[in-house]
Scaffold this motif. Sequence first.
Motif, PDB file in Angstrom:
ATOM      1  N   ARG A   1     -30.428 -17.695  63.793  1.00 46.99           N
ATOM      2  CA  ARG A   1     -31.507 -18.654  64.047  1.00 46.99           C
ATOM      3  C   ARG A   1     -30.994 -19.861  64.840  1.00 46.99           C
ATOM      4  NH1 ARG A   1     -33.394 -19.650  58.849  1.00 46.99           N
ATOM      5  NH2 ARG A   1     -33.559 -17.593  58.955  1.00 46.99           N
ATOM      6  N   GLN A   2     -29.805 -20.350  64.484  1.00 49.45           N
ATOM      7  CA  GLN A   2     -29.210 -21.469  65.219  1.00 49.45           C
ATOM      8  C   GLN A   2     -28.886 -21.061  66.651  1.00 49.45           C
ATOM      9  OE1 GLN A   2     -25.832 -22.602  62.881  1.00 49.45           O
ATOM     10  NE2 GLN A   2     -27.041 -23.818  61.440  1.00 49.45           N
ATOM     11  N   PHE A   3     -28.356 -19.862  66.807  1.00 52.24           N
ATOM     12  CA  PHE A   3     -28.033 -19.371  68.142  1.00 52.24           C
ATOM     13  C   PHE A   3     -29.286 -19.273  69.004  1.00 52.24           C
ATOM     14  CE2 PHE A   3     -27.770 -15.880  71.159  1.00 52.24           C
ATOM     15  CZ  PHE A   3     -26.658 -16.247  71.895  1.00 52.24           C
ATOM     16  N   VAL A   4     -30.346 -18.685  68.459  1.00 51.32           N
ATOM     17  CA  VAL A   4     -31.593 -18.535  69.214  1.00 51.32           C
ATOM     18  C   VAL A   4     -32.175 -19.905  69.551  1.00 51.32           C
ATOM     19  CG1 VAL A   4     -33.971 -17.673  69.107  1.00 51.32           C
ATOM     20  CG2 VAL A   4     -32.100 -16.222  68.341  1.00 51.32           C
TER      21      VAL A   4
ATOM     22  N   LEU B   1     -34.630 -11.918  69.891  1.00 48.69           N
ATOM     23  CA  LEU B   1     -33.273 -11.981  69.345  1.00 48.69           C
ATOM     24  C   LEU B   1     -33.261 -12.480  67.905  1.00 48.69           C
ATOM     25  CD1 LEU B   1     -31.279 -13.479  72.339  1.00 48.69           C
ATOM     26  CD2 LEU B   1     -31.228 -11.126  71.513  1.00 48.69           C
ATOM     27  N   GLY B   2     -34.256 -13.238  67.526  1.00 53.60           N
ATOM     28  CA  GLY B   2     -34.304 -13.799  66.187  1.00 53.60           C
ATOM     29  C   GLY B   2     -34.846 -12.853  65.142  1.00 53.60           C
TER      30      GLY B   2
ATOM     31  N   MET C   1     -34.684  -6.000  65.265  1.00 55.93           N
ATOM     32  CA  MET C   1     -33.989  -5.606  66.473  1.00 55.93           C
ATOM     33  C   MET C   1     -32.618  -5.011  66.154  1.00 55.93           C
ATOM     34  SD  MET C   1     -32.992  -7.988  69.658  1.00 55.93           S
ATOM     35  CE  MET C   1     -31.221  -8.054  69.612  1.00 55.93           C
ATOM     36  N   PHE C   2     -32.012  -5.431  65.054  1.00 57.63           N
ATOM     37  CA  PHE C   2     -30.664  -5.006  64.739  1.00 57.63           C
ATOM     38  C   PHE C   2     -30.624  -3.754  63.871  1.00 57.63           C
ATOM     39  CE2 PHE C   2     -30.501  -9.478  65.752  1.00 57.63           C
ATOM     40  CZ  PHE C   2     -29.528  -9.469  66.730  1.00 57.63           C
TER      41      PHE C   2
END
Length: 83
Positions: A8-11, A51-52, A56-57
């Motif tokens: 979440r921080q990365f996104v 991405l969040g 997706m993973f």
Amino acid sequence: MENSDQRRQFVGELWRRFEALQEWAIHNWPDQQHPLSSANFVEARKEILALGHDDMFKQAEPSVAEPADGGPQYIEVTPAPWP
């Protein structure tokens, strides 16, 4: 849990940087006859937001058995021609 917070921080950081890049691109686009707008970046925003998502993973389950497991050797994916 921590992995989710890191994602979440990365996104969030990626989103902020992308917004800055988008503004730079709109203001510095050399073809003033055909200016850029935020609409030109819709698909990129969708990809960043995806991405969040945890979905997706996760790997998708195969819908058909592999040929080695008794599944078909060939699956028709080309639609039939219009009559």
